[in-house]
Design a protein around this motif. Sequence first.
Motif, PDB file in Angstrom:
ATOM      1  N   LYS A 237      38.354  -7.762  15.320  1.00 21.46           N
ATOM      2  CA  LYS A 237      37.334  -8.309  16.206  1.00 21.46           C
ATOM      3  C   LYS A 237      37.520  -7.718  17.594  1.00 21.46           C
ATOM      4  CE  LYS A 237      39.990 -12.510  17.366  1.00 21.46           C
ATOM      5  NZ  LYS A 237      39.965 -13.990  17.366  1.00 21.46           N
ATOM      6  N   ARG A 238      36.510  -7.920  18.437  1.00 20.66           N
ATOM      7  CA  ARG A 238      36.577  -7.379  19.786  1.00 20.66           C
ATOM      8  C   ARG A 238      37.669  -8.082  20.577  1.00 20.66           C
ATOM      9  NH1 ARG A 238      33.466  -8.992  24.248  1.00 20.66           N
ATOM     10  NH2 ARG A 238      32.246 -10.310  22.848  1.00 20.66           N
ATOM     11  N   LEU A 239      38.491  -7.295  21.278  1.00 20.43           N
ATOM     12  CA  LEU A 239      39.601  -7.844  22.041  1.00 20.43           C
ATOM     13  C   LEU A 239      39.377  -7.670  23.539  1.00 20.43           C
ATOM     14  CD1 LEU A 239      42.604  -6.580  19.865  1.00 20.43           C
ATOM     15  CD2 LEU A 239      41.440  -8.787  19.759  1.00 20.43           C
ATOM     16  N   LYS A 240      40.332  -8.195  24.301  1.00 22.49           N
ATOM     17  CA  LYS A 240      40.303  -8.152  25.766  1.00 22.49           C
ATOM     18  C   LYS A 240      38.999  -8.744  26.315  1.00 22.49           C
ATOM     19  CE  LYS A 240      43.466  -4.237  26.037  1.00 22.49           C
ATOM     20  NZ  LYS A 240      43.807  -4.260  24.600  1.00 22.49           N
ATOM     21  N   LYS A 241      38.549  -9.818  25.663  1.00 21.07           N
ATOM     22  CA  LYS A 241      37.316 -10.492  26.057  1.00 21.07           C
ATOM     23  C   LYS A 241      37.584 -11.874  26.643  1.00 21.07           C
ATOM     24  CE  LYS A 241      36.691 -12.215  21.337  1.00 21.07           C
ATOM     25  NZ  LYS A 241      37.169 -13.562  21.648  1.00 21.07           N
ATOM     26  N   ASP A 242      38.860 -12.275  26.686  1.00 18.52           N
ATOM     27  CA  ASP A 242      39.200 -13.641  27.097  1.00 18.52           C
ATOM     28  C   ASP A 242      39.686 -13.740  28.536  1.00 18.52           C
ATOM     29  OD1 ASP A 242      38.528 -14.521  24.604  1.00 18.52           O
ATOM     30  OD2 ASP A 242      40.578 -14.729  23.867  1.00 18.52           O
ATOM     31  N   SER A 243      39.411 -12.722  29.344  1.00 20.12           N
ATOM     32  CA  SER A 243      39.933 -12.708  30.719  1.00 20.12           C
ATOM     33  C   SER A 243      39.424 -13.890  31.541  1.00 20.12           C
ATOM     34  CB  SER A 243      39.569 -11.398  31.415  1.00 20.12           C
ATOM     35  OG  SER A 243      38.165 -11.219  31.428  1.00 20.12           O
ATOM     36  N   GLY A 244      38.225 -14.394  31.212  1.00 18.58           N
ATOM     37  CA  GLY A 244      37.684 -15.525  31.953  1.00 18.58           C
ATOM     38  C   GLY A 244      38.023 -16.872  31.346  1.00 18.58           C
ATOM     39  N   LYS A 245      38.685 -16.861  30.180  1.00 19.96           N
ATOM     40  CA  LYS A 245      38.981 -18.101  29.477  1.00 19.96           C
ATOM     41  C   LYS A 245      40.344 -18.665  29.867  1.00 19.96           C
ATOM     42  CE  LYS A 245      36.082 -17.546  25.386  1.00 19.96           C
ATOM     43  NZ  LYS A 245      35.436 -18.859  25.534  1.00 19.96           N
ATOM     44  N   GLN A 246      40.571 -19.901  29.435  1.00 20.20           N
ATOM     45  CA  GLN A 246      41.868 -20.540  29.658  1.00 20.20           C
ATOM     46  C   GLN A 246      42.811 -20.077  28.550  1.00 20.20           C
ATOM     47  OE1 GLN A 246      42.099 -22.422  32.523  1.00 20.20           O
ATOM     48  NE2 GLN A 246      39.992 -21.704  32.730  1.00 20.20           N
ATOM     49  N   THR A 247      43.755 -19.209  28.885  1.00 19.86           N
ATOM     50  CA  THR A 247      44.700 -18.694  27.908  1.00 19.86           C
ATOM     51  C   THR A 247      46.127 -18.834  28.438  1.00 19.86           C
ATOM     52  OG1 THR A 247      44.766 -16.435  28.789  1.00 19.86           O
ATOM     53  CG2 THR A 247      42.992 -16.953  27.223  1.00 19.86           C
ATOM     54  N   TYR A 248      47.090 -18.745  27.515  1.00 16.35           N
ATOM     55  CA  TYR A 248      48.485 -18.767  27.924  1.00 16.35           C
ATOM     56  C   TYR A 248      48.821 -17.540  28.766  1.00 16.35           C
ATOM     57  CZ  TYR A 248      51.021 -22.820  26.284  1.00 16.35           C
ATOM     58  OH  TYR A 248      51.539 -24.093  26.163  1.00 16.35           O
TER      59      TYR A 248
END
Length: 294
Positions: A237-248
């Motif tokens: 799946k497409r990666l490096k798309k969570d920069s705006g999300k709440q992640t660890y």
Amino acid sequence: MDLGTFLHDKRIIVDNVLKDIFASLQTTPGRLRDAMEYSLFSNGKRIRPILAIATCEANGKTSDDLLPIACAIEMIHTYSLIHDDLPSIDNDDIRRGKPTCHKVFGDAIAILAGDGLLTEAFRIMTDNHYTCRIGPKMLKQIIFEIASAAGANGMVGGQVVDVLYDGKEGTKNILNFIHMHKTTALIRASVRIGAITGGAKVKELNKFTKYAESIGLAFQITDDILDAEGDEEIVGKRLKKDSGKQTYIKHYGIVASKIKVEQLIEEAIEAIEFLGENSKILSALAGYICNRVS
């Protein structure tokens, strides 16, 4: 039995039961059934039903009666992925190396395919053909566990907070809420229903819950790590798309996130030590789930 053989064999069993379930959908409109099957049979690992099966068997019980319910959990999980991928939520084009459901069937059919999978899952759990050998009291408890994990106070609630805090600063408490609800809740329910059908006592059920919460949180942190530094071709799946999300990664960084995963695996394995030799598969599953590359 080694873990690879266990996963292979249980996945085939789960897939066969799912195929049997779909063979019963004779009057379902073809386009809807095609969309439901497209996502459900898209090379998923079947982690949640396998966790339910493995937990039941770790208690020394056969998992035959549990299989349809374990498959229902996979249907609920798949519905959540279909809806998650929609343009109005995560807007993903690829899932498990294939175009997402809405890219193939359109947004409307994808939404309805998710609705169909969710509702059919509860039909399966209440259909005497599939669950007649589970006592009504236990079956009610199992359905309550799954509904609580999947609903507004569980997975859906976590997804909503994930959406609301997309692009915002957020906090570690918000992050923990999202991860414990969006991902961990259904994994916890999978393990708990396996323990319940396996005859676990209250103290044992609490230990299984600790195991499940540890691997559930580690699973999501691993997803965060894979999004940051995984290989798109392997992950599917497409990666490096969570920069705006709440992640660890956002709140703790890569190094601390990897350390946390290792700590959680240790906590999970420690929680089920009371099983003795019967803990081996569950311990191996903890490592597999949290050290995966896709």
